[in-house]
Design a protein around this motif. Structure first.
Motif, mmCIF file in Angstrom:
data_model
loop_
_atom_site.group_PDB
_atom_site.id
_atom_site.type_symbol
_atom_site.label_atom_id
_atom_site.label_comp_id
_atom_site.label_asym_id
_atom_site.label_seq_id
_atom_site.Cartn_x
_atom_site.Cartn_y
_atom_site.Cartn_z
ATOM 1 N N ASP A 114 -0.658 4.580 6.782
ATOM 2 C CA ASP A 114 -0.066 3.447 7.241
ATOM 3 C C ASP A 114 1.264 3.581 8.024
ATOM 4 O O ASP A 114 2.115 4.027 7.186
ATOM 5 C CB ASP A 114 0.049 2.528 5.837
ATOM 6 N N PRO A 122 -3.276 10.084 -2.443
ATOM 7 C CA PRO A 122 -4.024 9.555 -1.300
ATOM 8 C C PRO A 122 -5.678 9.149 -1.681
ATOM 9 O O PRO A 122 -6.035 8.607 -0.770
ATOM 10 C CB PRO A 122 -3.964 10.934 -0.535
ATOM 11 N N ARG A 164 -7.930 8.964 1.556
ATOM 12 C CA ARG A 164 -7.365 9.921 2.471
ATOM 13 C C ARG A 164 -7.292 11.312 1.877
ATOM 14 O O ARG A 164 -7.460 11.345 0.390
ATOM 15 C CB ARG A 164 -5.726 9.554 2.713
ATOM 16 N N TYR A 206 -6.906 5.848 -1.020
ATOM 17 C CA TYR A 206 -6.822 5.062 0.304
ATOM 18 C C TYR A 206 -8.080 5.864 1.078
ATOM 19 O O TYR A 206 -8.033 5.885 2.092
ATOM 20 C CB TYR A 206 -5.553 5.200 0.918
ATOM 21 N N ASP A 259 -0.680 3.975 1.395
ATOM 22 C CA ASP A 259 -1.851 4.705 2.340
ATOM 23 C C ASP A 259 -0.957 5.795 3.066
ATOM 24 O O ASP A 259 -0.037 5.250 3.956
ATOM 25 C CB ASP A 259 -2.591 3.529 3.165
ATOM 26 N N THR A 261 0.864 -1.309 0.034
ATOM 27 C CA THR A 261 0.088 0.113 0.111
ATOM 28 C C THR A 261 0.851 1.330 0.079
ATOM 29 O O THR A 261 1.891 1.250 0.265
ATOM 30 C CB THR A 261 -0.765 0.104 1.331
#
Lengths: 654, 654
Positions: A241, A277, A282, A280, A238, A236
């Motif tokens: 994360d 982003p 975000r 994800y 992300d 990922t």
């Protein structure tokens, strides 16, 4: 090795150093890398013109003293004065000292005549950065330099670093002389090879940084948001994360081990197919802040581009308006970006067209650091085959007062531009396009500078000692060249009537049925995009007053932006008193006539310009004229065929 | 080695050989390479289906006897009959024997039922050739295969010969089974690497020729006119220069040392930037005859393309008409070409558009050998992402009677086409495009064959033993697919409303202001090109009667060619009773509906088609539908915006 004869001296010919080179000068303070640069500049000049350059020790009889009083890299200012026959530059940081030297060079003999009361000079914008859209590996579509019109890259060739850095060193020197202090060395579209500049190819970046550092320039990298997946093997990217954050932190730490004064990252995310982003769930604040956290311990900055829009729009959908996108995406995030994030906003809401309103995002995020992005490379303004002096355009942008108060140039922390330089002998393909590169730096230093004065500086530096006739000729050619280009290309704020892909030459419908969100909606009755709040996309309402009201109505909208904000009939009467259709015909005939006149003026300067430079410009004028006529005839024919309205003056429309 | 599973059996699946493979067969005569091929085919079939194949000796009890009675390679005919329980194929040449075998395969069990009176079959056209526009080196613009939509090249990869020739062998076998006897292995745009196929890379060509020879296929090369300068170091390529002539003679002799049955040269000269005889003030007859002289001692042929026009036309110039060019250039040369020159004429006067009239050059040069050139690769007909069965188009061309008498197909010596095959697993990208490749060969054998019957053959061979529902479904999809494609793309004979460069997808004005001579002149009042004699470019007058008179007037011009020959108002009423503008709307809505219906039919055939083939076609239908809707909406919007006339049926036009 690069042969020094391979590149033009541009605005730093030897003769520009005559006044300082003929004197005795002293550089005091340090040890400091940039003070050493200042001394070396003076020593080189003195070797040519008979003066003497002293470093460190006190030197009686010096006509020029450059005094470094501290080691503050953040203070880029300097104080210049003259008394008792001694010109003094005082600075608390090495960059200030260097900028002070180049200020003295610009003044020439005026720096050594009479007394000058001490005056402090300091850049208005902290970051004055050039982005290079250079690829390391030649890209199958965009080539070595995306939107490059000046040969290959200064840094990269055929998949590798060039190795020979003489040209980069000379480039750094030119940039320092106009006040630029940051360079990003790779394309914002980061492909697979370029991603590795952050990791195993980092040595190549460090080598460039070493060459630029003595000129006060920090090196930046464009990075791809998905790099932890591409190079780190993570599942990922992300931004929340922990493993992803750790990867960026470690990668960034390694960069600073190699490049202690590394500037930071430039990021194009969720834009034209680049990862970001959104994948994800975000926000862009999440994305930018993750990189900011990795850079923060080392003093680096994230330049996060606001160029986010739907590039797979359905042309049938008239409710979506690309012009709205940056504002709609980013204003909700105001105040949520970390302190070392700078939001990099294109000057217009679309994409570097020859005429756009200033982006409504500028000034709309008071709690977010802002960099305004310009395009020195002439993607939509003639691709360095046409002469198009952009100082006046940029000055309009920077002087624009979003809410009627502070100007855009004063609101910003930084001014960033896509460079127009490459490995061309004249750096910029078209020798007169050097003026744009110079002006970008000077307007970043002082966004309210008069572009005409900046042009005077450039002319005087580039052609030291030339007679007034040359300056007059260059002004005649350059002063109105943006307006001329606008006249024979895009009328009244319409954009994107260009050939798809490469963007050179006219294609009125080339982007009309495309997914790029770039439409003019010309039909047999009228043309333009209704962006009003009352009946259109509402874009005009993104502006603060007085602009929202002004743009809302075709009665008050400035002529030059009419078709950007409104769809009007061909018979609509402009403030100028003419109709839209007649304006199209008139400006297209005028634009070509003006380009012809510029070519004539240039031909008359042959005795005042070195032959190779004169020939290069003359050759470009031939192409400019061919292309300008093609623009004139295609645009005029297109609108005659659509409107059926003949030219009131009976000129030939095919 | 190529894995046999890497390519589809196309129209030669094992099951197609069931009838011959289950019997005892005898091949007599020879020694002969092609008789050996025939025997091997039978032996392979018998190994699968339990029969026995005997070569050479007399064999009692044979159900099939193939008798080679001579060694005449020029006689490609065969006689088929059946009496006393024995089916007999008799031929005086190896090719005839091979074609006889494949004829028996096509007949299947019908070849072995009851008596058949002896009947002789012979191809109508001596040359049945596929041109491969394949590059050896990947070209930066056109790639490995120019206008290729089926993967890479069968012959070349990344600058080299592929080496593994299994796929080429399988290709040759497929071509033999539909009667093709010649292949040109490289692009008519001959670049630097490909020029050397004539010299130091000749071994690669010889290796291909060795593999194609057992299937009766002669190998040809495209050559560049300036090769004596490029590779021979000569200062000129003047066709009357003795050194140039000697260079070609020597180079050609070396080719024949390597390839004894080499077919000859294909030449694109003075066309789209290719060099040619015009540079030396020589005629195309001079140019072609020089190459003919080099080939003549060895029995080779020059295919000289008539695709000569001004590709740097000024769009403002309405007097020049690209459609006129081939006729104007070549008719004055009738009778001046050597006997072993074949003038290769595109079937239409422009360039493989979805609808064009038949070229007026066909039939206009009675004393010149003629090959008609078709395009199997679907450059302008959906690029093998759209289903477009071209049999009916080609049949119209071949049945056209230029002067009311002999058909184009009977006037020609040869039929040539640009191949649609590549290294794709299904050969042609779109599996249903195999039908076009097959039909090309069969129509070259018999230009007056019913395309529907040819399609039946292809269906039966490709899907042996399938139920009638499959054939009905394939007919439903294919029979009208050309008309469907025409409906949702180009109305009434207008061409080139395509994206410039790659030619996929709509761009109504994409070529309107270009130098390519491809215009529709749409304005707010009407559309089309006036090519009449009375008021237009005079192109209609290049035809013999009855066509010249028919095309001259919009009253008699067939609807489907109206805009090719005439500029008419949008309100002009067609013979169909509807107006031009309403026809545009109607056909675009109909075309999409028809494509949707074809997709539905295909979905219903899933149980009758192997999964991989079904999935590939299904996937292509998705793209076809997306693209068809884009065509519909862009064309309709464009003409609504121009004409201002709403759709009479009130459907959505954006």
């Amino acid at each position: 090795m690069t042969d020094p004869g391979d590149f033009d001296a541009a605005w730093l010919p030897d003769a520009a150093f005559r006044a300082v080179g003929a004197r005795r000068s002293l550089v005091r303070g340090g040890p400091d890398l940039l003070a050493d640069t200042v001394h070396r500049e003076l020593a080189d000049a003195c070797a040519r013109f008979g003066g003497e350059a002293v470093r460190g020790a006190d030197a009686g009889g010096a006509g020029l003293v450059l005094d470094l009083t501290g080691d503050n890299p953040a203070d880029e200012g300097f104080t210049l004065g003259r008394a008792d026959g001694v010109t003094t530059v005082t600075a608390s940081g090495g960059r200030g000292l260097l900028y002070g030297l180049f200020h003295v060079v610009r003044l020439g003999e005026d720096a050594f005549a009479g007394d000058l009361p001490p005056r402090t000079h300091r850049p208005a914008l902290a970051t004055r950065m050039l982005d290079h859209w250079d690829n390391v590996a030649v890209h199958p579509v965009t080539g070595q330099v995306e939107r490059g019109y000046a040969g290959g890259s200064l840094f990269w060739a055929d998949g590798e670093a060039r190795g020979d850095l003489d040209r980069v060193r000379a480039y750094g020197r030119l940039l320092a002389a106009c006040g630029i202090n940051a360079v990003a060395v790779n394309n914002v579209n980061v492909h697979a090879t370029e991603a590795r500049l952050l990791t195993d190819r980092l040595g190549d970046v460090a080598a460039i940084a070493d060459v630029l550092r003595p000129y006060g320039i920090r090196t930046h990298l464009s990075v791809g948001f998905a790099t932890p997946m591409l190079l780190g093997g993570l599942p990922t990217a992300d931004p929340l994360d922990p493993a992803v954050r750790a990867w960026w932190a470690a990668a960034t730490a390694r960069v600073y081990e190699a490049i202690g004064d590394f500037g930071g990252f430039v990021v194009k995310a969720d834009s034209e197919g680049r990862p970001g982003p959104f994948a994800y769930g975000r926000s862009h604040a999440d994305g930018a802040n993750m990189l900011a956290a990795a850079l923060e311990p080392h003093g680096g900055t994230v330049h996060w581009r606001a160029f986010v829009y739907d590039h797979r729009q359905d042309w049938r959908d008239r409710s979506t308006d690309r012009a709205r996108a940056a504002y709609d995406h980013f204003t909700p995030l105001d105040g949520r970006f970390a302190d070392n994030v700078v939001l990099q906003v294109k000057h217009g809401p679309m994409d570097f067209q020859v005429r756009e309103p200033v982006s409504p995002l500028i000034g709309a995020m008071p709690d977010t650091r802002l960099a305004v992005e310009l395009q020195v490379t002439q993607e939509y303004t003639g691709q360095q085959r046409h002469v198009c002096w952009l100082g006046p355009m940029w000055s309009e942008v920077l002087r624009f007062r979003p809410a009627g108060g502070t100007s855009a140039g004063r609101l910003a922390d930084g001014l960033v531009a896509v460079s127009n330089a490459g490995d061309d002998r004249f750096w910029t393909g078209h020798p007169l396009a050097q003026a744009n590169l110079y002006a970008f730096g000077r307007l970043a230093w002082d966004p309210e500078a008069d572009p005409r004065a900046v042009l005077d500086e450039w002319i005087a530096l580039t052609h030291p000692g030339a007679p007034a006739r040359l300056a007059e000729g260059l002004h005649a050619i350059l002063d109105g060249s943006w307006a001329t280009y606008e006249k024979y290309t895009a009328p009244l704020g319409v954009g994107f009537m260009v050939q798809p892909g490469h963007h050179y030459g006219p294609s009125v419908d080339g982007y009309e049925y495309s997914p790029w969100g770039t439409y003019h909606f010309a039909d047999r009755d009228g043309v333009g995009v209704d962006r009003s709040v009352a009946t259109g996309t509402g874009f005009a309402g993104q502006y603060a007053e007085p602009w929202a009201k002004l743009y809302e109505s075709p009665d008050t909208c400035p002529d030059e932006l009419l078709l950007f904000f409104h769809h009007v009939p061909y018979g609509h009467v402009l403030h100028s008193g003419t109709t839209v259709i007649q304006h199209i015909y008139d400006t297209h005939f005028e634009g070509v006539a003006e380009a012809e006149e510029a070519r004539r003026v240039w031909a008359g300067l042959a005795d005042l310009v070195e032959p190779e430079r004169h020939a290069r410009v003359a050759e470009r004028f031939e192409e400019q004229l061919r292309s300008a006529r093609e623009w004139r005839d295609q645009i005029n024919s297109y609108f005659l065929r659509k409107s059926g309205v003949p030219d009131a003056r009976g000129r030939t429309v095919h």
